[in-house]
Design a protein around this motif. Structure first.
Motif, PDB file in Angstrom:
ATOM      1  N   ARG A   1       0.815  -1.035  -0.135  1.00  0.00           N
ATOM      2  CA  ARG A   1      -0.022   0.165  -0.097  1.00  0.00           C
ATOM      3  C   ARG A   1       0.854   1.243  -0.060  1.00  0.00           C
ATOM      4  N   VAL A   2       1.981   1.479   0.623  1.00  0.00           N
ATOM      5  CA  VAL A   2       2.793   2.253   0.875  1.00  0.00           C
ATOM      6  C   VAL A   2       3.683   2.571  -0.765  1.00  0.00           C
ATOM      7  N   LEU A   3       3.966   1.502  -1.214  1.00  0.00           N
ATOM      8  CA  LEU A   3       4.555   1.661  -2.503  1.00  0.00           C
ATOM      9  C   LEU A   3       3.703   2.063  -3.622  1.00  0.00           C
ATOM     10  N   LYS A   4       2.452   1.628  -3.392  1.00  0.00           N
ATOM     11  CA  LYS A   4       1.412   2.071  -4.493  1.00  0.00           C
ATOM     12  C   LYS A   4       1.177   3.623  -4.413  1.00  0.00           C
TER      13      LYS A   4
ATOM     14  N   GLY B   1      13.562  10.817  -2.094  1.00  0.00           N
ATOM     15  CA  GLY B   1      13.016  12.186  -2.423  1.00  0.00           C
ATOM     16  C   GLY B   1      11.684  12.393  -1.944  1.00  0.00           C
ATOM     17  N   HIS B   2      11.045  11.380  -1.359  1.00  0.00           N
ATOM     18  CA  HIS B   2       9.695  11.588  -0.870  1.00  0.00           C
ATOM     19  C   HIS B   2       9.784  11.942   0.817  1.00  0.00           C
ATOM     20  N   THR B   3       8.487  12.433   1.129  1.00  0.00           N
ATOM     21  CA  THR B   3       8.529  12.680   2.758  1.00  0.00           C
ATOM     22  C   THR B   3       7.149  11.837   3.219  1.00  0.00           C
ATOM     23  N   PHE B   4       7.874  11.265   4.466  1.00  0.00           N
ATOM     24  CA  PHE B   4       6.593  10.298   5.014  1.00  0.00           C
ATOM     25  C   PHE B   4       6.439  10.770   6.416  1.00  0.00           C
TER      26      PHE B   4
ATOM     27  N   ILE C   1       3.279   2.170   9.286  1.00  0.00           N
ATOM     28  CA  ILE C   1       4.105   0.866   9.102  1.00  0.00           C
ATOM     29  C   ILE C   1       5.251   1.456   9.180  1.00  0.00           C
ATOM     30  N   ARG C   2       5.932   1.087  10.414  1.00  0.00           N
ATOM     31  CA  ARG C   2       7.433   1.425  10.719  1.00  0.00           C
ATOM     32  C   ARG C   2       8.307   0.181  10.403  1.00  0.00           C
ATOM     33  N   SER C   3       7.798  -0.920  10.205  1.00  0.00           N
ATOM     34  CA  SER C   3       8.878  -1.889   9.936  1.00  0.00           C
ATOM     35  C   SER C   3       8.897  -2.033   8.236  1.00  0.00           C
ATOM     36  N   CYS C   4       8.435  -1.150   7.622  1.00  0.00           N
ATOM     37  CA  CYS C   4       8.689  -1.151   6.035  1.00  0.00           C
ATOM     38  C   CYS C   4      10.002  -0.716   5.842  1.00  0.00           C
TER      39      CYS C   4
ATOM     40  N   GLY D   1      17.553   0.724   2.491  1.00  0.00           N
ATOM     41  CA  GLY D   1      17.840  -0.496   3.074  1.00  0.00           C
ATOM     42  C   GLY D   1      17.451  -0.301   4.471  1.00  0.00           C
ATOM     43  N   HIS D   2      17.256   0.582   4.986  1.00  0.00           N
ATOM     44  CA  HIS D   2      16.846   1.066   6.589  1.00  0.00           C
ATOM     45  C   HIS D   2      15.382   0.801   6.772  1.00  0.00           C
ATOM     46  N   ARG D   3      14.808   0.951   7.716  1.00  0.00           N
ATOM     47  CA  ARG D   3      13.428   0.807   8.003  1.00  0.00           C
ATOM     48  C   ARG D   3      12.941   2.259   8.294  1.00  0.00           C
ATOM     49  N   LEU D   4      11.520   2.447   7.997  1.00  0.00           N
ATOM     50  CA  LEU D   4      11.046   3.688   8.404  1.00  0.00           C
ATOM     51  C   LEU D   4      10.884   4.308   9.667  1.00  0.00           C
ATOM     52  N   GLY D   5      10.879   3.160  10.750  1.00  0.00           N
ATOM     53  CA  GLY D   5      10.751   3.420  12.149  1.00  0.00           C
ATOM     54  C   GLY D   5      12.053   3.831  12.685  1.00  0.00           C
TER      55      GLY D   5
END
Length: 94
Positions: A14-17, A46-49, A35-38, A68-72
Motif C-alpha cells: 500500500r505504501v509503495l502504491k 525524495g519523498h516525505t513520510f 508502518i514503521r517496519s517497512c 535499506g533501513h526501516r522507516l521506524g
C-alpha cells in the motif's frame, strides 16, 4: 534475526502504491503511515513520510543513504528531555 534473502526486503504494497501514484502526479505532500517496519527501497528517495511514533506523526524526508533501513528508525519513540539536574540547596542560616 534478519529477513531471508529468498523473500527479499519487506516493502508494504500500500505504501509503495502511494509513492508510485505520488510520483506520477508530482505531488510533494507527506505520505502518512503507521508502518514503521517497512524497508526503504530506492523508489522512496525524495519523498516525505509522516511516520507514526506512537504519539505523533514525524516527517521523514528520504535520502539515498537511508535505502535499506526501516522507516521506524528515523521516527524516535522516546523524547530525550535532559539528564538529572543538580538542584542548588539553600543553606539555611541559623
Amino acid at each position: 534475526m534478519s529477513r531471508s534473502a529468498k523473500k527479499g526486503p519487506y516493502v508494504d504494497k500500500r505504501v509503495l502504491k502511494k509513492v508510485l501514484a505520488q510520483k506520477a502526479s508530482g505531488d510533494k505532500s507527506p505520505i502518512k503511515t503507521w508502518i514503521r517496519s517497512c524497508q526503504i527501497p530506492p523508489e522512496f528517495v525524495g519523498h516525505t513520510f509522516a511516520v507514526y511514533n506512537g504519539k505523533v506523526f514525524i516527517n521523514v524526508f528520504i535520502l539515498e543513504t537511508m535505502v535499506g533501513h526501516r522507516l521506524g528508525e528515523f521516527s524516535p519513540t522516546r523524547t530525550f528531555r535532559t539528564h538529572g539536574r543538580v538542584v542548588a540547596r539553600e543553606i539555611s542560616k541559623t
